[in-house]
Enzyme design. Structure first.
Site, PDB file in Angstrom:
ATOM      1  N   TRP A 155      -5.744 112.654  65.065  1.00 38.48           N
ATOM      2  CA  TRP A 155      -7.133 113.112  65.068  1.00 38.48           C
ATOM      3  C   TRP A 155      -8.099 112.109  64.461  1.00 38.48           C
ATOM      4  CZ3 TRP A 155      -7.722 112.812  59.916  1.00 38.48           C
ATOM      5  CH2 TRP A 155      -6.591 113.056  59.117  1.00 38.48           C
ATOM      6  N   ASN A 156      -7.598 111.045  63.841  1.00 39.05           N
ATOM      7  CA  ASN A 156      -8.534 110.178  63.106  1.00 39.05           C
ATOM      8  C   ASN A 156      -9.316 109.240  64.015  1.00 39.05           C
ATOM      9  OD1 ASN A 156      -6.143 108.838  63.628  1.00 39.05           O
ATOM     10  ND2 ASN A 156      -6.165 107.649  61.749  1.00 39.05           N
ATOM     11  N   LYS A 179      -1.451 113.386  75.121  1.00 43.12           N
ATOM     12  CA  LYS A 179      -1.549 114.632  74.332  1.00 43.12           C
ATOM     13  C   LYS A 179      -2.349 114.293  73.079  1.00 43.12           C
ATOM     14  CE  LYS A 179      -0.248 117.118  71.297  1.00 43.12           C
ATOM     15  NZ  LYS A 179      -1.156 117.623  70.242  1.00 43.12           N
ATOM     16  N   PRO A 180      -3.655 114.631  73.104  1.00 40.84           N
ATOM     17  CA  PRO A 180      -4.458 114.337  71.913  1.00 40.84           C
ATOM     18  C   PRO A 180      -4.164 115.366  70.827  1.00 40.84           C
ATOM     19  CG  PRO A 180      -5.811 115.425  73.573  1.00 40.84           C
ATOM     20  CD  PRO A 180      -4.432 115.291  74.168  1.00 40.84           C
ATOM     21  N   GLY A 229       0.861 108.957  64.335  1.00 42.32           N
ATOM     22  CA  GLY A 229       0.652 110.126  63.481  1.00 42.32           C
ATOM     23  C   GLY A 229       1.450 109.983  62.203  1.00 42.32           C
ATOM     24  N   GLU A 251       3.619 104.497  65.577  1.00 40.89           N
ATOM     25  CA  GLU A 251       2.772 103.974  64.498  1.00 40.89           C
ATOM     26  C   GLU A 251       2.511 105.104  63.532  1.00 40.89           C
ATOM     27  OE1 GLU A 251      -1.163 101.614  64.591  1.00 40.89           O
ATOM     28  OE2 GLU A 251      -1.101 103.192  63.090  1.00 40.89           O
ATOM     29  N   LEU A 252       3.009 104.937  62.303  1.00 39.08           N
ATOM     30  CA  LEU A 252       3.063 106.082  61.384  1.00 39.08           C
ATOM     31  C   LEU A 252       2.215 105.841  60.140  1.00 39.08           C
ATOM     32  CD1 LEU A 252       6.894 106.661  61.877  1.00 39.08           C
ATOM     33  CD2 LEU A 252       4.991 107.614  63.198  1.00 39.08           C
ATOM     34  N   CYS A 285      -5.308 104.588  59.655  1.00 38.81           N
ATOM     35  CA  CYS A 285      -3.916 104.291  59.299  1.00 38.81           C
ATOM     36  C   CYS A 285      -3.847 103.059  58.407  1.00 38.81           C
ATOM     37  CB  CYS A 285      -3.063 104.125  60.545  1.00 38.81           C
ATOM     38  SG  CYS A 285      -3.777 103.035  61.763  1.00 38.81           S
ATOM     39  N   GLU A 383       0.664 108.710  51.052  1.00 40.49           N
ATOM     40  CA  GLU A 383      -0.515 108.509  51.892  1.00 40.49           C
ATOM     41  C   GLU A 383      -1.549 109.592  51.584  1.00 40.49           C
ATOM     42  OE1 GLU A 383      -1.324 107.028  56.335  1.00 40.49           O
ATOM     43  OE2 GLU A 383      -0.172 108.877  56.269  1.00 40.49           O
TER      44      GLU A 383
HETATM   45  P1  NDP Z   1       1.066 114.683  63.057  1.00 41.68           P
HETATM   46  O1  NDP Z   1       1.931 113.516  62.971  1.00 41.68           O
HETATM   47  O2  NDP Z   1       1.660 116.000  62.775  1.00 41.68           O
HETATM   48  O3  NDP Z   1       0.348 114.772  64.477  1.00 41.68           O
HETATM   49  C1  NDP Z   1       0.144 113.679  65.347  1.00 41.68           C
HETATM   50  C2  NDP Z   1       0.228 114.170  66.776  1.00 41.68           C
HETATM   51  O4  NDP Z   1       1.534 114.681  67.056  1.00 41.68           O
HETATM   52  C3  NDP Z   1      -0.720 115.313  67.097  1.00 41.68           C
HETATM   53  O5  NDP Z   1      -1.184 115.180  68.424  1.00 41.68           O
HETATM   54  C4  NDP Z   1       0.178 116.509  66.953  1.00 41.68           C
HETATM   55  O6  NDP Z   1      -0.300 117.640  67.627  1.00 41.68           O
HETATM   56  C5  NDP Z   1       1.445 116.007  67.575  1.00 41.68           C
HETATM   57  N1  NDP Z   1       2.651 116.722  67.183  1.00 41.68           N
HETATM   58  C6  NDP Z   1       2.845 117.558  66.128  1.00 41.68           C
HETATM   59  N2  NDP Z   1       4.135 117.968  66.086  1.00 41.68           N
HETATM   60  C7  NDP Z   1       4.760 117.383  67.137  1.00 41.68           C
HETATM   61  C8  NDP Z   1       6.098 117.379  67.629  1.00 41.68           C
HETATM   62  N3  NDP Z   1       7.055 118.052  67.014  1.00 41.68           N
HETATM   63  N4  NDP Z   1       6.372 116.655  68.724  1.00 41.68           N
HETATM   64  C9  NDP Z   1       5.437 115.922  69.340  1.00 41.68           C
HETATM   65  N5  NDP Z   1       4.142 115.869  68.927  1.00 41.68           N
HETATM   66  C10 NDP Z   1       3.818 116.593  67.836  1.00 41.68           C
HETATM   67  O7  NDP Z   1      -0.136 114.380  62.115  1.00 41.68           O
HETATM   68  P2  NDP Z   1      -1.130 115.382  61.472  1.00 41.68           P
HETATM   69  O8  NDP Z   1      -2.292 115.451  62.360  1.00 41.68           O
HETATM   70  O9  NDP Z   1      -0.467 116.661  61.084  1.00 41.68           O
HETATM   71  O10 NDP Z   1      -1.460 114.599  60.115  1.00 41.68           O
HETATM   72  C11 NDP Z   1      -0.525 114.623  59.076  1.00 41.68           C
HETATM   73  C12 NDP Z   1      -0.555 113.343  58.297  1.00 41.68           C
HETATM   74  O11 NDP Z   1      -0.280 112.241  59.131  1.00 41.68           O
HETATM   75  C13 NDP Z   1      -1.892 113.039  57.686  1.00 41.68           C
HETATM   76  O12 NDP Z   1      -1.998 113.716  56.484  1.00 41.68           O
HETATM   77  C14 NDP Z   1      -1.841 111.548  57.547  1.00 41.68           C
HETATM   78  O13 NDP Z   1      -1.221 111.255  56.323  1.00 41.68           O
HETATM   79  C15 NDP Z   1      -0.936 111.085  58.672  1.00 41.68           C
HETATM   80  N6  NDP Z   1      -1.643 110.531  59.821  1.00 41.68           N
HETATM   81  C16 NDP Z   1      -1.456 109.222  60.124  1.00 41.68           C
HETATM   82  C17 NDP Z   1      -2.152 108.662  61.183  1.00 41.68           C
HETATM   83  C18 NDP Z   1      -2.021 107.235  61.571  1.00 41.68           C
HETATM   84  O14 NDP Z   1      -2.920 106.704  62.212  1.00 41.68           O
HETATM   85  N7  NDP Z   1      -0.924 106.565  61.270  1.00 41.68           N
HETATM   86  C19 NDP Z   1      -3.095 109.426  61.954  1.00 41.68           C
HETATM   87  C20 NDP Z   1      -3.181 110.811  61.578  1.00 41.68           C
HETATM   88  C21 NDP Z   1      -2.458 111.319  60.548  1.00 41.68           C
HETATM   89  P3  NDP Z   1      -1.296 118.637  66.854  1.00 41.68           P
HETATM   90  O15 NDP Z   1      -2.383 117.827  66.222  1.00 41.68           O
HETATM   91  O16 NDP Z   1      -1.799 119.429  67.957  1.00 41.68           O
HETATM   92  O17 NDP Z   1      -0.440 119.343  65.853  1.00 41.68           O
END
Ligand code: NDP
Length: 515
Positions: A155-156, A179-180, A229, A251-252, A285, A383
């Site tokens: 979402w960022n 899948k956003p 994510g 990319e985590l 990130c 983080e």
């Molecule tokens: P997530 O990793 O949970 O979500 C990222 C994406 O994955 C979203 O589209 C989410 O859908 C989807 N998703 C969730 N569960 C699954 C699954 N089991 N299989 C496949 N896709 C899935 O991140 P969050 O949005 O919950 O954020 C949590 C933490 O992640 C933050 O607090 C931050 O620390 C970190 N983060 C890191 C980012 C980066 O750029 N590296 C970016 C964003 C967050 P949905 O949103 O619909 O649940």
């Protein structure tokens, strides 16, 4: 706002009238600005079938044909920049500048970059061999699009980190299901609509709106998954990809360190730290998440950062120049930021600026500068993904390097010093996929440089040659143009020939000589 408009034009299809929907909220105002379908696994399977049917013609269009669509999309993005910025701002609560600098500019550059470079990166590679047995053969590595790519985004950065990965995947000749995040789906829908206006054939790019279950369904359908994510969800995706034996690129999370040496230009270091820590509300990130400063310049650096952070304006972004720091996009993130700050304060840290969540409407956390911090505090080790800058005094560069590497993460880092050779030597000792010297974040905008995390920050990388080859199957081709009826290694085995081959091996490899 753009939501209803976007929804009508951009929905990928597949949702029945009675299907569940997700409400999208403006995090800066708390208003609901639209709804999107929460697609089921069956709906995702339908999208995948349509994508697979559309992909061969898209691949057959060739690089030039695909590049034409991308270059039209580049112009479309600039022509529609204000509409896209409004959509991004409405669903993320970020500032207009953050949407322009880190999203529009990235997207526009990426359309052009991949349009121009995809063919070079994916061209057949002629290979020469030193193996005598294969001499005279034509040896080629070629790249073939995998077919259907899944991109799951956070979402960022709804444009840069979600949609942005679709561009090289498409340029390689694949179909894509994006899948956003369920929190920020509107930008992806708008961009998919824009791509169609620019001539992208129907079903080549489809947006699967929904939550985690929709994400899982996407992984179940595609030939490769690009995920951005959290590390926690990244591991789940990697496990699912392993079950299916499909490649994944992840990319985590990160906990990016900045090191400020005593000879640094402190004004530049402080300006960069404040920007890299607070731009996009610290929700990048590769945000600067912790700073180590050599003792002789610690007080002066802290004073500069504090003074600059105090001047930041925060609030509802209503246009360019209205605020410097926007909202917290993801509802649970405000609790994480608050818990990290509270934990630090409870363990003896001081907040020189900010330190609190602001009262609503809207979801805001004050830009916060923490001092007297150490690695017993979550703010220095986990983080935070919010507008916080914890600054720690260190005795010397060695201590800074040790602490910077004391992390499960390894996404990016930065080093500030007037002695750039020494700073680069330190950069090489940091356990991070990208290191900026006298800069921060900038490497991300350089599409020629690979961007990928070490340790728990990811697998694989985006950008550069690897950033498009990962969307392809690599095929090695060996062509024997001269074809004698029998080669020396073929049956029947013969003792005299085998001894001759042994002698040849001794001649080639047995003399301890380096060739
Ligand atoms: P997530 O990793 O949970 O979500 C990222 C994406 O994955 C979203 O589209 C989410 O859908 C989807 N998703 C969730 N569960 C699954 C699954 N089991 N299989 C496949 N896709 C899935 O991140 P969050 O949005 O919950 O954020 C949590 C933490 O992640 C933050 O607090 C931050 O620390 C970190 N983060 C890191 C980012 C980066 O750029 N590296 C970016 C964003 C967050 P949905 O949103 O619909 O649940």
């Amino acid at each position: 706002m753009a939501s209803t408009e976007t929804q009508a034009g951009g929905h990928a299809g597949g949702a029945a009238a009675d299907e569940r929907v997700i409400s999208v909220e403006n995090p800066a105002t708390g208003e609901v600005i639209g709804t999107v379908p929460d697609l089921s696994a069956e709906a995702v399977a339908e999208l995948a079938a349509r994508a697979r049917a559309a992909q061969p013609a898209w691949e057959a269009l060739g690089f030039e044909g695909r590049a034409r669509v991308m270059l039209r999309a580049q112009k479309w993005l600039i022509d529609n920049a204000e509409r896209v910025i409004r959509t991004i701002v409405s669903e993320t609560g970020k500032t207009w500048e953050d949407a322009q600098t880190a999203e529009i500019s990235y997207g526009a550059a990426a359309f052009g970059f991949w349009a121009r470079h995809a063919e070079d990166y994916l061209a057949d590679e002629k290979v020469r061999t030193s193996n005598l047995i294969a001499k005279g053969r034509r040896l080629v590595v070629r790249y073939k699009p995998l077919g259907l790519i899944g991109v799951i985004g956070p979402w960022n950065y709804p444009l840069t980190n979600s949609f942005g990965d679709c561009i090289p995947a498409l340029m390689a000749g694949n179909a894509v299901i994006l899948k956003p995040s369920e929190v920020t789906p509107l930008t992806s829908l708008l961009l998919a609509e824009g791509m169609r206006e620019c001539g992208l054939p129907e079903d080549v790019l489809q947006v699967a709106t929904g939550g985690g279950d929709t994400g899982r369904a996407v992984v179940d359908e595609v030939d490769m998954i690009m995920f951005t994510g959290s590390t926690r969800t990244g591991r789940l995706v990697a496990r699912q990809a392993a079950e299916r034996l499909i490649p994944c690129s992840l990319e985590l999370g990160g906990k990016d360190a900045m090191i400020v040496l005593a000879d640094a230009d402190l004004e530049r270091a402080a300006n960069t730290a404040v920007w890299a820590g607070f731009m996009n509300g610290g929700q990048t990130c590769v945000s600067t998440e912790r700073i180590y400063v050599e003792a002789p310049v610690y007080d002066e650096f802290v004073a500069k950062v504090t003074e600059k952070a105090r001047r930041l304006r925060q609030g509802v972004p209503t246009g360019f120049g209205t605020v410097d720091v926007g909202a917290v996009t993801f509802p649970p993130q405000a609790d994480i930021i608050e818990s990290h700050v509270r934990d630090a304060l409870d363990k003896g840290a001081r907040a020189l600026v900010g330190g609190r969540r602001r009262e609503g409407p809207g979801r805001f956390f004050e830009p916060t500068v923490l001092v007297d911090v150490d690695h017993s505090m979550a703010a220095m080790t986990e983080e935070t993904f919010g507008p916080t800058l914890p600054i720690m005094k260190v005795a010397d560069a060695e201590e800074a390097i040790r602490l910077a590497n004391d992390s499960p993460y390894g996404l990016a880092a930065s080093v500030f010093s007037r002695d750039v050779a020494r700073a680069e030597a330190i950069a090489r000792r940091l356990e991070a996929g990208a290191v900026n010297v006298n800069d921060a974040l900038l490497n991300y905008a350089v599409l020629e440089l690979p961007m990928g995390g070490w340790k728990a920050s990811g697998l694989g990388s985006r950008h550069g040659a690897g950033g498009i080859r990962k969307y392809c199957a690599q095929q090695a081709i060996l062509v024997s143009r001269l074809h004698p009826r029998r080669d020396v290694h073929h049956f029947p085995y013969d003792a005299r020939r085998s001894r001759l081959i042994s002698r040849l091996f001794r001649l080639l490899y047995g003399r301890g000589r380096r060739d």
